[in-house]
Design a protein around this motif. Structure first.
Motif, PDB file in Angstrom:
ATOM      1  N   ASN A  13       0.800  -1.235   0.000  1.00 25.17           N
ATOM      2  CA  ASN A  13       0.000   0.000   0.000  1.00 25.17           C
ATOM      3  C   ASN A  13       0.832   1.283   0.000  1.00 25.17           C
ATOM      4  O   ASN A  13       0.504   2.238   0.690  1.00 25.17           O
ATOM      5  CB  ASN A  13      -0.955   0.029   1.210  1.00 25.17           C
ATOM      6  N   ASP A  15       1.279   4.585  -1.087  1.00 21.08           N
ATOM      7  CA  ASP A  15       0.249   5.404  -1.724  1.00 21.08           C
ATOM      8  C   ASP A  15       0.857   6.563  -2.488  1.00 21.08           C
ATOM      9  O   ASP A  15       2.041   6.866  -2.335  1.00 21.08           O
ATOM     10  CB  ASP A  15      -0.754   5.892  -0.665  1.00 21.08           C
ATOM     11  N   ASP A  17       0.427   9.688  -2.100  1.00 21.01           N
ATOM     12  CA  ASP A  17       0.919  10.773  -1.244  1.00 21.01           C
ATOM     13  C   ASP A  17       2.318  10.458  -0.732  1.00 21.01           C
ATOM     14  O   ASP A  17       3.100  11.366  -0.448  1.00 21.01           O
ATOM     15  CB  ASP A  17      -0.033  11.018  -0.070  1.00 21.01           C
ATOM     16  N   ILE A  41       7.899   8.823   3.453  1.00 16.83           N
ATOM     17  CA  ILE A  41       8.045   7.476   4.018  1.00 16.83           C
ATOM     18  C   ILE A  41       9.488   6.986   4.018  1.00 16.83           C
ATOM     19  O   ILE A  41       9.810   5.975   4.636  1.00 16.83           O
ATOM     20  CB  ILE A  41       7.157   6.410   3.317  1.00 16.83           C
ATOM     21  N   THR A  59       1.986  -5.555  -2.165  1.00 16.44           N
ATOM     22  CA  THR A  59       0.746  -5.378  -2.923  1.00 16.44           C
ATOM     23  C   THR A  59       0.278  -3.924  -2.991  1.00 16.44           C
ATOM     24  O   THR A  59       0.643  -3.095  -2.163  1.00 16.44           O
ATOM     25  CB  THR A  59      -0.391  -6.179  -2.272  1.00 16.44           C
ATOM     26  N   ASN A  60      -0.548  -3.641  -3.996  1.00 19.36           N
ATOM     27  CA  ASN A  60      -1.317  -2.384  -4.112  1.00 19.36           C
ATOM     28  C   ASN A  60      -0.423  -1.158  -4.205  1.00 19.36           C
ATOM     29  O   ASN A  60      -0.749  -0.113  -3.647  1.00 19.36           O
ATOM     30  CB  ASN A  60      -2.273  -2.281  -2.901  1.00 19.36           C
ATOM     31  N   CYS A  63      -1.512   3.131  -4.649  1.00 17.03           N
ATOM     32  CA  CYS A  63      -2.930   3.351  -4.338  1.00 17.03           C
ATOM     33  C   CYS A  63      -3.152   4.821  -3.990  1.00 17.03           C
ATOM     34  O   CYS A  63      -2.228   5.550  -3.665  1.00 17.03           O
ATOM     35  CB  CYS A  63      -3.388   2.439  -3.199  1.00 17.03           C
ATOM     36  N   GLY A  64      -4.420   5.246  -4.068  1.00 15.10           N
ATOM     37  CA  GLY A  64      -4.736   6.625  -3.738  1.00 15.10           C
ATOM     38  C   GLY A  64      -5.130   7.409  -4.970  1.00 15.10           C
ATOM     39  O   GLY A  64      -5.982   6.968  -5.725  1.00 15.10           O
ATOM     40  N   SER A  86       1.273  -6.383  -6.659  1.00 12.75           N
ATOM     41  CA  SER A  86       0.139  -5.878  -7.435  1.00 12.75           C
ATOM     42  C   SER A  86       0.196  -4.365  -7.435  1.00 12.75           C
ATOM     43  O   SER A  86       0.845  -3.754  -6.586  1.00 12.75           O
ATOM     44  CB  SER A  86      -1.198  -6.378  -6.861  1.00 12.75           C
ATOM     45  N   PHE A  87      -0.503  -3.769  -8.410  1.00 13.30           N
ATOM     46  CA  PHE A  87      -0.550  -2.314  -8.530  1.00 13.30           C
ATOM     47  C   PHE A  87      -1.980  -1.821  -8.391  1.00 13.30           C
ATOM     48  O   PHE A  87      -2.918  -2.495  -8.815  1.00 13.30           O
ATOM     49  CB  PHE A  87      -0.018  -1.873  -9.900  1.00 13.30           C
ATOM     50  N   ALA A  88      -2.136  -0.630  -7.822  1.00  9.00           N
ATOM     51  CA  ALA A  88      -3.445   0.021  -7.843  1.00  9.00           C
ATOM     52  C   ALA A  88      -3.769   0.354  -9.297  1.00  9.00           C
ATOM     53  O   ALA A  88      -2.878   0.652 -10.080  1.00  9.00           O
ATOM     54  CB  ALA A  88      -3.418   1.284  -7.000  1.00  9.00           C
ATOM     55  N   ARG A  89      -5.068   0.301  -9.655  1.00  9.89           N
ATOM     56  CA  ARG A  89      -5.378   0.319 -11.087  1.00  9.89           C
ATOM     57  C   ARG A  89      -5.082   1.636 -11.793  1.00  9.89           C
ATOM     58  O   ARG A  89      -4.643   1.642 -12.927  1.00  9.89           O
ATOM     59  CB  ARG A  89      -6.803  -0.130 -11.382  1.00  9.89           C
TER      60      ARG A  89
END
Ligand code: SF4
Lengths: 169, 418
Positions: A13, A15, A17, A41, A59-60, A63-64, A86-89
């Protein structure tokens, strides 16, 4: 095209930001954005990163928000490729559209430690962890996506479509 | 086919589509804002066409950093304004505008059955109207502005059924925070979330916008509601364009169906730093706060301000708290003014701002210093989202936010009103 670089390892995750904080979105200049990439981060990222390096995350990733400033900042910071479980879409689309190579591979992520040297062959999706002497294969892109990448991104693809097909309405 | 599949099939001129298929869909509306439009405009110019495909179907809204917070943001807004005026697209200037996802439905620009894409991840808000709406990047938007269509992968649908009557003070925000806490921030990755059940039938349109808005916070491509009388009343009062009500087939296959009994749901609070870290208010403990923000595309509508006013009315904001209330649009602002809410907020010691995204994304109008804590009705509590990387954002609905502003710590509405 073969990419070689050291791994910068992140968790799940990550993100948009974290990739580029919204307070810097009053510009869209990639070089300016890159100066703040990951700063909230990982304050050492910009000192550590060398041209060609690779981000490896769980994963992901991405995201955001829909900000294209995120892949732009990563690219301008010198990162050659992102490998994640995995990637956020929206991040996935943005990366394909703007030419930031991204690959999905659970195994490669699990077997990579910070600082490992990785080699990536984009055409085949082969990922080699040189430090650990292991190789992996990323999930292949769908054909349509390969067509987009082959055309040089979405804008080129759209140019061709409108140029060839005339009025698409 | 599910509702999402029906809408996509119709816009792809196909009898059927199924999850995983890549289709080209015609779009009814394309949206960009002062942050994403500049990149979209630059990419649009590279395509080499002179005009957008249909100026009535392209909307540009300055909302993130306006009224401009600094010179670079003024330059971005100016670039968008000049393009919008030259192309004759739908454009709302500061003073007639507001936050895009509150503004577009309110102005009747989105109707049931539409496909809407926006260069903003919370474009999914319009799913409350029975439209298929999804966020994309600026380059996708540039391409759609040129040719009026876009490629999409048909998403699988996850159906969420909410049983029971909603308890007092429980709204759309509590339902969606609870849902995301159960499935996680990638629990609906690439999928369409369909919201249904008795509790949804009871929910206001404002509450439905709040839920659809946060579908992206579970990784979803869209959040979608079936059209009912509430939807039609809302749309008929605002829109002049023809709409189309799609019904899912009775035997529509969903990827998954998830059912919740919400008749005893408590107000929810999402702890830092993910929207999925929600807890019921009874398990929050004592957490002192420095700031409260009530507003945003999630909870900046009239009903949200009315809920907050029920708690703030006749009381005082805690002396150590900055309470910032931001109506989502000029219309929401006017409605709040006419109903006396603005006076109640100001008398209580709250700031009432002109519509803007402002603090929601750490832009301006309420940035947090290191160590500060904020209860916010917005949708993201990532590290550094509202200011310092060492600040904390707790997400909640307007009832918890207002109660917390009065007590100076995270609190449920009943602690104030009882
Ligand atoms: S209010 Fe917040 S989440 Fe909504 S569009 Fe503005 S910045 Fe994005």
């Amino acid at each position: 095209m073969k990419l070689t670089g050291r791994a910068h390892r992140y968790g799940a995750n990550v993100d948009t930001d974290a990739i580029i904080p919204a307070r810097y979105l009053n510009t869209s200049d990639p070089a300016e954005l890159a100066q703040h990439c990951m700063e909230d981060i990982d304050s050492e990222f910009l000192n550590r990163v060398r041209p060609g390096d690779i981000i490896v995350a769980d994963t992901n990733f991405g995201c955001g928000s829909s900000r294209e400033h995120a892949p732009a900042a990563i690219k301008a910071a010198g990162i050659s490729c992102v490998i994640a479980k995995s990637f956020a879409r929206i991040f996935f689309r943005n990366s394909i559209n703007t030419g930031l190579p991204i690959l999905e591979s659970e195994e490669a992520v699990d077997e990579t430690d910070p600082g490992d040297i990785l080699e990536v062959e984009l055409a085949t999706g082969e990922i080699v962890n040189v430090t650990k002497n292991k190789s992996f294969r990323a999930k292949p892109y769908p054909d349509f996506m390969l067509e987009l990448i082959g055309a040089g991104g979405l804008i080129e693809h759209t140019r061709r479509k409108l140029g060839q097909g005339g009025d698409t309405q | 086919m599910t509702l999402a599949e029906k809408i996509l099939a119709a816009h792809a001129s196909r009898d059927r589509v199924s999850p995983g298929e890549l289709v080209n869909v015609k779009v009814d509306l394309v949206l960009a804002n002062d942050i994403t439009a500049p990149i979209a405009i630059r990419e649009f110019e590279r395509i080499g066409v002179d005009r957008v495909f249909d100026p009535r179907k392209v909307v540009m809204v300055p909302d993130h950093f306006v009224p401009n917070k600094d010179i670079p943001s003024a330059e971005q807004a100016k670039m968008m304004r000049e393009f919008a005026l030259a192309q004759g697209v739908v454009y709302y200037e500061v003073g007639q505008a507001g936050i895009e996802h509150v503004l577009l439905p309110e102005q009747g620009l989105v109707v049931p059955g539409d496909v809407v894409i926006g260069a903003d991840s919370h474009t999914c808000t319009y799913g409350a109207l029975g439209a298929f709406a999804t966020g994309m990047g600026s380059t996708d938007i540039a391409s759609a502005m040129a040719c009026g269509e876009i490629w999409m992968k048909v998403p699988p649908t996850i159906r969420f059924v909410y049983h029971g009557r909603l308890p007092r003070w429980i709204g759309g925000k509590d339902l969606i925070l609870y849902t995301i806490s159960r499935i996680g921030v990638d629990g609906a990755l690439y999928a369409a979330m369909e919201f249904t059940g008795e509790a949804i039938a009871d929910l206001s349109m404002d509450g439905r916008f709040t839920m659809a808005n946060m579908a992206i916070e579970a990784g979803a491509k869209a959040g979608i509601f079936r059209v009912d009388d509430k939807t039609l009343d809302y749309v008929r009062a605002r829109a002049s364009r023809a709409y189309h009500v799609y019904e899912p087939d009775d035997d529509a296959e969903c990827n998954t169906t998830v059912e919740y009994d919400v008749s005893r749901l408590e107000p929810q609070v999402a702890f830092p730093h993910l929207p999925s870290n929600a807890r019921p208010i009874s398990q929050v403990g004592t957490i002192n706060i420095d700031q409260v923000v009530i507003g945003s595309c999630t909870n900046g509508r009239l009903e949200d301000l009315q809920v907050a006013a029920q708690i703030i009315r006749g009381r005082k904001i805690h002396p150590k708290v900055r309470c910032i209330i931001i109506p989502g649009t000029q219309q929401v602002y006017l409605d709040a003014l006419r109903r006396g809410l603005v006076e109640e907020f100001v008398s209580a010691g709250a700031v009432v701002s002109t519509p803007t995204c402002g603090p929601c994304l750490g832009g301006y109008m309420g940035i947090l210093a290191a160590g500060e804590r904020c209860v916010s009705t917005t949708n993201r509590n990532f590290v550094g989202r509202m200011g310092s990387r060492d600040s904390e954002v707790y997400l909640a609905g307007p009832a918890v936010a207002a109660a917390s502003a009065i007590l100076g710590r995270i609190a449920g509405p009943e602690e104030v009103t009882n």
